[in-house]
Write a protein that holds these residues in place. Structure first.
Motif, PDB file in Angstrom:
ATOM      1  N   PHE A 167      -8.447   6.727   4.927  1.00  0.00           N
ATOM      2  CA  PHE A 167      -9.321   5.820   4.195  1.00  0.00           C
ATOM      3  C   PHE A 167      -8.507   5.178   3.091  1.00  0.00           C
ATOM      4  N   HIS A 168      -8.976   4.029   2.621  1.00  0.00           N
ATOM      5  CA  HIS A 168      -8.304   3.287   1.551  1.00  0.00           C
ATOM      6  C   HIS A 168      -9.136   3.336   0.281  1.00  0.00           C
ATOM      7  N   LEU A 169      -8.416   3.331  -0.844  1.00  0.00           N
ATOM      8  CA  LEU A 169      -9.026   3.319  -2.173  1.00  0.00           C
ATOM      9  C   LEU A 169      -8.113   2.503  -3.077  1.00  0.00           C
ATOM     10  N   THR A 170      -8.684   1.596  -3.850  1.00  0.00           N
ATOM     11  CA  THR A 170      -7.903   0.800  -4.790  1.00  0.00           C
ATOM     12  C   THR A 170      -8.026   1.418  -6.175  1.00  0.00           C
ATOM     13  N   ASP A 171      -6.879   1.662  -6.839  1.00  0.00           N
ATOM     14  CA  ASP A 171      -6.953   2.258  -8.172  1.00  0.00           C
ATOM     15  C   ASP A 171      -7.405   1.220  -9.190  1.00  0.00           C
ATOM     16  N   LEU A 172      -7.547   1.627 -10.425  1.00  0.00           N
ATOM     17  CA  LEU A 172      -8.131   0.774 -11.461  1.00  0.00           C
ATOM     18  C   LEU A 172      -7.213  -0.358 -11.898  1.00  0.00           C
ATOM     19  N   PRO A 198     -14.278   3.868  -2.477  1.00  0.00           N
ATOM     20  CA  PRO A 198     -13.252   3.555  -1.492  1.00  0.00           C
ATOM     21  C   PRO A 198     -13.577   2.252  -0.755  1.00  0.00           C
ATOM     22  N   THR A 199     -12.545   1.544  -0.330  1.00  0.00           N
ATOM     23  CA  THR A 199     -12.754   0.272   0.362  1.00  0.00           C
ATOM     24  C   THR A 199     -13.010   0.467   1.848  1.00  0.00           C
ATOM     25  N   THR A 200     -12.736   1.666   2.367  1.00  0.00           N
ATOM     26  CA  THR A 200     -13.059   2.002   3.750  1.00  0.00           C
ATOM     27  C   THR A 200     -13.598   3.425   3.778  1.00  0.00           C
ATOM     28  N   HIS A 231      -3.900  -1.272  -7.362  1.00  0.00           N
ATOM     29  CA  HIS A 231      -2.938  -0.773  -6.384  1.00  0.00           C
ATOM     30  C   HIS A 231      -3.692  -0.144  -5.217  1.00  0.00           C
ATOM     31  N   GLU A 232      -3.348  -0.550  -4.011  1.00  0.00           N
ATOM     32  CA  GLU A 232      -4.029  -0.010  -2.837  1.00  0.00           C
ATOM     33  C   GLU A 232      -3.399   1.306  -2.404  1.00  0.00           C
ATOM     34  N   LEU A 233      -4.250   2.317  -2.249  1.00  0.00           N
ATOM     35  CA  LEU A 233      -3.834   3.650  -1.849  1.00  0.00           C
ATOM     36  C   LEU A 233      -4.471   3.966  -0.508  1.00  0.00           C
ATOM     37  N   ARG A 274       0.858  -1.187   0.000  1.00  0.00           N
ATOM     38  CA  ARG A 274       0.000   0.000   0.000  1.00  0.00           C
ATOM     39  C   ARG A 274       0.892   1.234   0.000  1.00  0.00           C
ATOM     40  N   VAL A 275       0.502   2.244  -0.765  1.00  0.00           N
ATOM     41  CA  VAL A 275       1.195   3.535  -0.706  1.00  0.00           C
ATOM     42  C   VAL A 275       0.287   4.473   0.091  1.00  0.00           C
ATOM     43  N   ILE A 276       0.895   5.241   0.992  1.00  0.00           N
ATOM     44  CA  ILE A 276       0.145   6.134   1.872  1.00  0.00           C
ATOM     45  C   ILE A 276       0.511   7.572   1.536  1.00  0.00           C
ATOM     46  N   PHE A 277      -0.515   8.355   1.247  1.00  0.00           N
ATOM     47  CA  PHE A 277      -0.335   9.778   0.946  1.00  0.00           C
ATOM     48  C   PHE A 277      -0.909  10.589   2.098  1.00  0.00           C
TER      49      PHE A 277
END
Length: 120
Positions: A100-105, A86-88, A108-110, A64-67
């Motif tokens: 919060f988490h979001l998976t790109d298309l 978003p997944t959360t 990749h988990e962000l 996971r990359v965290i911004f």
């Protein structure tokens, strides 16, 4: 001694779609575009890079990359308004961040986060 992470590079099977995704979240392009094989976005003092990969190149969960962002809830609302799921939902974590988490298309988990202010 390591000073910082300069950039992270993620593979994509569809540069146009990936660039549109990241731009919809507010990332600004530093180099490249939807038609490039390599595109770089500003991410604070570092960069998020995308590199085109052939369809036969597949990846599984890699991490996971965290911004860190100014406002987690505002970015969550922006993601929803852009049609992303978003997944959360945003929440305060026991380790002292709101995220919060979001998976790109491309899978990749962000994570988008902000340190919680100490009440001390």
């Amino acid at each position: 001694m390591i000073e910082a992470i300069s950039a992270i590079t993620l593979g994509t099977h569809d540069m146009r779609r990936a660039v549109q995704f990241y731009r919809s979240l507010g990332f600004d392009i530093a180099h490249g575009d939807e038609a490039s094989s390599f595109t770089s976005f500003r991410a604070g003092t570092g960069y998020l890079n995308l590199i085109a990969q052939p369809a036969q190149n597949r990846w599984s969960w890699w991490g996971r990359v965290i911004f860190y962002v100014v406002d987690v809830d505002a970015l969550y609302d922006r993601a929803l308004a852009a049609g992303w799921q978003p997944t959360t939902v945003p929440r305060d974590a026991e380790w002292g961040e709101r995220y919060f988490h979001l998976t790109d298309l491309d899978g990749h988990e962000l994570s988008f986060a902000r340190p919680l202010r100490s009440s001390a």
